[in-house]
Design an enzyme around this catalytic site. Structure first.
Site, PDB file in Angstrom:
ATOM      1  N   THR A   1      50.037  48.298  30.182  1.00  0.00           N
ATOM      2  CA  THR A   1      50.835  47.427  29.321  1.00  0.00           C
ATOM      3  C   THR A   1      50.625  45.926  29.509  1.00  0.00           C
ATOM      4  OG1 THR A   1      52.641  47.463  30.882  1.00  0.00           O
ATOM      5  CG2 THR A   1      52.690  49.153  29.151  1.00  0.00           C
TER       6      THR A   1
ATOM      7  N   GLY B   1      56.936  59.172  30.403  1.00  0.00           N
ATOM      8  CA  GLY B   1      58.399  59.095  30.267  1.00  0.00           C
ATOM      9  C   GLY B   1      59.142  58.651  31.501  1.00  0.00           C
TER      10      GLY B   1
ATOM     11  N   TYR C   1      44.843  44.275  25.217  1.00  0.00           N
ATOM     12  CA  TYR C   1      45.981  45.203  25.136  1.00  0.00           C
ATOM     13  C   TYR C   1      46.293  45.525  23.668  1.00  0.00           C
ATOM     14  CZ  TYR C   1      50.914  46.672  25.117  1.00  0.00           C
ATOM     15  OH  TYR C   1      52.098  47.333  24.866  1.00  0.00           O
TER      16      TYR C   1
ATOM     17  N   ASN D   1      59.456  42.288  22.285  1.00  0.00           N
ATOM     18  CA  ASN D   1      59.629  42.209  23.753  1.00  0.00           C
ATOM     19  C   ASN D   1      60.877  42.978  24.189  1.00  0.00           C
ATOM     20  OD1 ASN D   1      57.660  40.067  23.379  1.00  0.00           O
ATOM     21  ND2 ASN D   1      58.195  39.500  25.487  1.00  0.00           N
TER      22      ASN D   1
ATOM     23  N   ALA E   1      52.862  56.610  27.518  1.00  0.00           N
ATOM     24  CA  ALA E   1      51.941  56.272  28.622  1.00  0.00           C
ATOM     25  C   ALA E   1      50.977  55.185  28.180  1.00  0.00           C
ATOM     26  CB  ALA E   1      51.167  57.512  29.058  1.00  0.00           C
TER      27      ALA E   1
ATOM     28  N   ILE F   1      61.120  52.516  29.320  1.00  0.00           N
ATOM     29  CA  ILE F   1      61.667  52.990  28.041  1.00  0.00           C
ATOM     30  C   ILE F   1      61.962  54.496  28.095  1.00  0.00           C
ATOM     31  CG2 ILE F   1      61.109  53.327  25.586  1.00  0.00           C
ATOM     32  CD1 ILE F   1      59.593  50.620  25.723  1.00  0.00           C
ATOM     33  N   GLY F   2      61.049  55.255  28.712  1.00  0.00           N
ATOM     34  CA  GLY F   2      61.241  56.709  28.769  1.00  0.00           C
ATOM     35  C   GLY F   2      62.510  57.081  29.509  1.00  0.00           C
TER      36      GLY F   2
HETATM   37  N1  LIG Z   1      58.324  47.076  27.371  1.00  0.00           N
HETATM   38  C1  LIG Z   1      57.893  46.375  26.324  1.00  0.00           C
HETATM   39  O1  LIG Z   1      58.237  45.181  26.151  1.00  0.00           O
HETATM   40  C2  LIG Z   1      56.987  47.018  25.293  1.00  0.00           C
HETATM   41  C3  LIG Z   1      56.685  46.285  24.134  1.00  0.00           C
HETATM   42  C4  LIG Z   1      55.829  46.840  23.200  1.00  0.00           C
HETATM   43  C5  LIG Z   1      55.319  48.117  23.397  1.00  0.00           C
HETATM   44  N2  LIG Z   1      55.618  48.805  24.524  1.00  0.00           N
HETATM   45  C6  LIG Z   1      55.011  50.133  24.695  1.00  0.00           C
HETATM   46  O2  LIG Z   1      56.000  51.076  25.080  1.00  0.00           O
HETATM   47  C7  LIG Z   1      55.447  52.042  25.985  1.00  0.00           C
HETATM   48  C8  LIG Z   1      56.310  52.179  27.215  1.00  0.00           C
HETATM   49  O3  LIG Z   1      56.459  50.905  27.797  1.00  0.00           O
HETATM   50  P1  LIG Z   1      57.375  50.674  29.062  1.00  0.00           P
HETATM   51  O4  LIG Z   1      57.918  49.302  28.951  1.00  0.00           O
HETATM   52  O5  LIG Z   1      58.295  51.817  29.294  1.00  0.00           O
HETATM   53  O6  LIG Z   1      56.240  50.636  30.180  1.00  0.00           O
HETATM   54  P2  LIG Z   1      56.249  51.264  31.640  1.00  0.00           P
HETATM   55  O7  LIG Z   1      55.038  50.734  32.309  1.00  0.00           O
HETATM   56  O8  LIG Z   1      57.560  51.090  32.301  1.00  0.00           O
HETATM   57  O9  LIG Z   1      56.058  52.817  31.315  1.00  0.00           O
HETATM   58  C9  LIG Z   1      54.829  53.377  31.025  1.00  0.00           C
HETATM   59  C10 LIG Z   1      54.721  54.674  31.817  1.00  0.00           C
HETATM   60  O10 LIG Z   1      53.424  55.221  31.584  1.00  0.00           O
HETATM   61  C11 LIG Z   1      52.968  55.730  32.816  1.00  0.00           C
HETATM   62  N3  LIG Z   1      51.512  55.775  32.812  1.00  0.00           N
HETATM   63  C12 LIG Z   1      50.627  54.744  32.923  1.00  0.00           C
HETATM   64  N4  LIG Z   1      49.377  55.216  32.928  1.00  0.00           N
HETATM   65  C13 LIG Z   1      49.466  56.560  32.807  1.00  0.00           C
HETATM   66  C14 LIG Z   1      48.518  57.609  32.790  1.00  0.00           C
HETATM   67  N5  LIG Z   1      47.202  57.362  32.908  1.00  0.00           N
HETATM   68  N6  LIG Z   1      48.963  58.885  32.671  1.00  0.00           N
HETATM   69  C15 LIG Z   1      50.288  59.154  32.576  1.00  0.00           C
HETATM   70  N7  LIG Z   1      51.239  58.211  32.606  1.00  0.00           N
HETATM   71  C16 LIG Z   1      50.830  56.923  32.727  1.00  0.00           C
HETATM   72  C17 LIG Z   1      53.493  54.782  33.874  1.00  0.00           C
HETATM   73  O11 LIG Z   1      53.554  55.391  35.157  1.00  0.00           O
HETATM   74  C18 LIG Z   1      54.868  54.461  33.319  1.00  0.00           C
HETATM   75  O12 LIG Z   1      55.853  55.339  33.832  1.00  0.00           O
HETATM   76  C19 LIG Z   1      54.000  51.608  26.232  1.00  0.00           C
HETATM   77  O13 LIG Z   1      53.168  52.376  25.411  1.00  0.00           O
HETATM   78  C20 LIG Z   1      53.965  50.157  25.804  1.00  0.00           C
HETATM   79  O14 LIG Z   1      52.682  49.807  25.309  1.00  0.00           O
HETATM   80  C21 LIG Z   1      56.448  48.293  25.474  1.00  0.00           C
END
Ligand SMILES: NC(=O)c1ccc[n+]([C@@H]2O[C@H](COP(=O)([O-])OP(=O)(O)OC[C@H]3O[C@@H](n4cnc5c(N)ncnc54)[C@H](O)[C@@H]3O)[C@@H](O)[C@H]2O)c1
Length: 344
Positions: free
Chosen positions: A82, A9, A179, A208, A79, A13-14
């Site tokens: 990505t 979180g 991925y 996206n 988490a 997004i979180g």
């Molecule tokens: N941003 C996008 O365009 C997008 C699109 C499709 C899906 N998603 C999905 O949404 C989710 C969040 O994406 P986001 O854009 O906020 O990415 P982000 O990388 O900003 O956030 C992911 C968070 O997960 C944490 N993380 C990574 N590995 C970890 C671990 N081993 N243990 C605990 N925490 C861990 C990271 O520190 C980070 O804070 C992901 O599951 C991603 O696959 C995002």
């Protein structure tokens, strides 16, 4: 809103989710992965009003510790590793975080025997791979990952095929990169587990996502940040595959509201496609960014990135009708906010 734990979180997004919907309603766990957060530490979250627990989703003891003081009513699983491009050379890491991390969370919950009411998982359009197309006879087909020989020869489109908006109810997943494969694995683990234990699973397949708060340090995500970085270095934006790649760009505030709609439980559990519902070429988006920043017009090249898909857009009808969710941020407003964030 009932107390919700967001695993992963602290990311893009979180952070938006707990900021927009009241930090007091959430607890956050995250390992502050250096590639995303650079030198950020827990201290950076003091003052945000959210309760923060450091923890790595791949470490069984960290995951167990999350539920020591009780199981939350709602859980949001964010988490993940990505980066699509990076995933090709990091199969183990992607599998460990995305698939194994999910498995550890689910096992920890069933070992305790107290279950959350709802789990929201942010999956990805990547589970569709190249996605659904109609052939010339109107038949639905699912092409495989494009061959490198074709990409090298500048042949980017599938002959005689028309891309369709991605729709969980109508289209099969068919990932074309590591991925996407691990996101689909995550979905399948959660879907089966939740069905067996009577937990409501909301799987949101995001297109996206962009907006203020996006990682500026992670070189593997966020094509729009990449464009802005090039412009800030006084370089011309050079778009791969001759600018013809299409994507559906959805603002992070709209993702936060989609997760909140799922958490409200007003709509049925299920798999939903979440995007703006609009398909745009990268040429069109890059041109808008160049216009808004006063930078030079983009140029095109026939370079490509293995594992990238040619076309993607969401059919958001199910999310609109069943979850009562609507994307609200226009591309122009969203891009202006992103540019302000980048410049600040
Ligand atoms: N941003 C996008 O365009 C997008 C699109 C499709 C899906 N998603 C999905 O949404 C989710 C969040 O994406 P986001 O854009 O906020 O990415 P982000 O990388 O900003 O956030 C992911 C968070 O997960 C944490 N993380 C990574 N590995 C970890 C671990 N081993 N243990 C605990 N925490 C861990 C990271 O520190 C980070 O804070 C992901 O599951 C991603 O696959 C995002």
């Amino acid at each position: 809103m009932q107390k919700t734990l967001i695993i992963g979180g602290a990311g893009f997004i979180g952070t938006r989710l707990f900021t927009d919907f009241g930090p007091e309603n959430f607890t956050v766990s995250d390992n502050l992965s250096p590639i995303v957060h650079n030198k950020k530490s827990i201290a950076d979250f003091v003052g945000s009003g959210v309760e923060f627990f450091p923890g790595d989703v791949t470490q069984p003891d960290d995951v167990k510790a999350l539920f020591e003081e009780g199981v939350p009513t709602n859980l949001v699983l964010l988490a993940a590793e990505t980066g699509t491009g990076r995933s090709l050379h990091n199969v183990t890491l992607n599998t460990r975080v995305n698939a194994m991390g999910t498995a550890l969370v689910l096992d920890a919950l069933s070992a305790i025997g107290t279950l959350p009411k709802r789990v929201v998982l942010t999956s990805s359009r990547a589970v569709y791979g190249e996605g659904p197309y109609l052939d010339e006879s109107g038949k639905l087909v699912y092409p495989q990952q494009r061959a490198e020989a074709d990409l090298k020869a500048g042949k980017f489109e599938f002959d005689g095929l028309t891309p369709q908006a991605m729709c969980a109810a109508d289209h099969l997943p068919n990932p074309s990169n590591i991925y996407g494969a691990t996101k689909l694995c995550q979905e399948n683990l959660l879907r089966n587990w939740a069905q067996s234990f009577g937990v409501d699973a909301y799987i949101l397949r995001l297109q996206n996502v962009y907006g203020a708060g996006q990682s500026l340090t992670n070189p593997y995500t966020g094509v729009l940040i990449h464009f802005l970085r090039m412009l800030s270095q006084k370089k011309t934006v050079n778009i791969y595959e001759n600018g013809g790649i299409t994507r559906d760009f959805v603002h992070v505030a709209d993702i936060a509201s989609a997760i909140a709609a799922a958490l409200s439980g007003k709509g049925p559990a299920g798999t939903y496609d979440i995007g703006s519902g609009e398909r745009l070429t990268l040429e069109a988006v890059a041109s808008q960014i160049c216009e808004l920043t006063g930078g030079p017009a983009p140029e095109f090249c026939d370079a490509y990135r293995l594992g990238d898909v040619r076309h993607a857009a969401a059919d958001i009808t199910a999310a609109q009708t069943a979850l009562g969710w609507e994307p609200k941020v226009s591309l122009k407003d969203g891009l202006s906010g992103l540019i302000d964030f980048f410049e600040a």
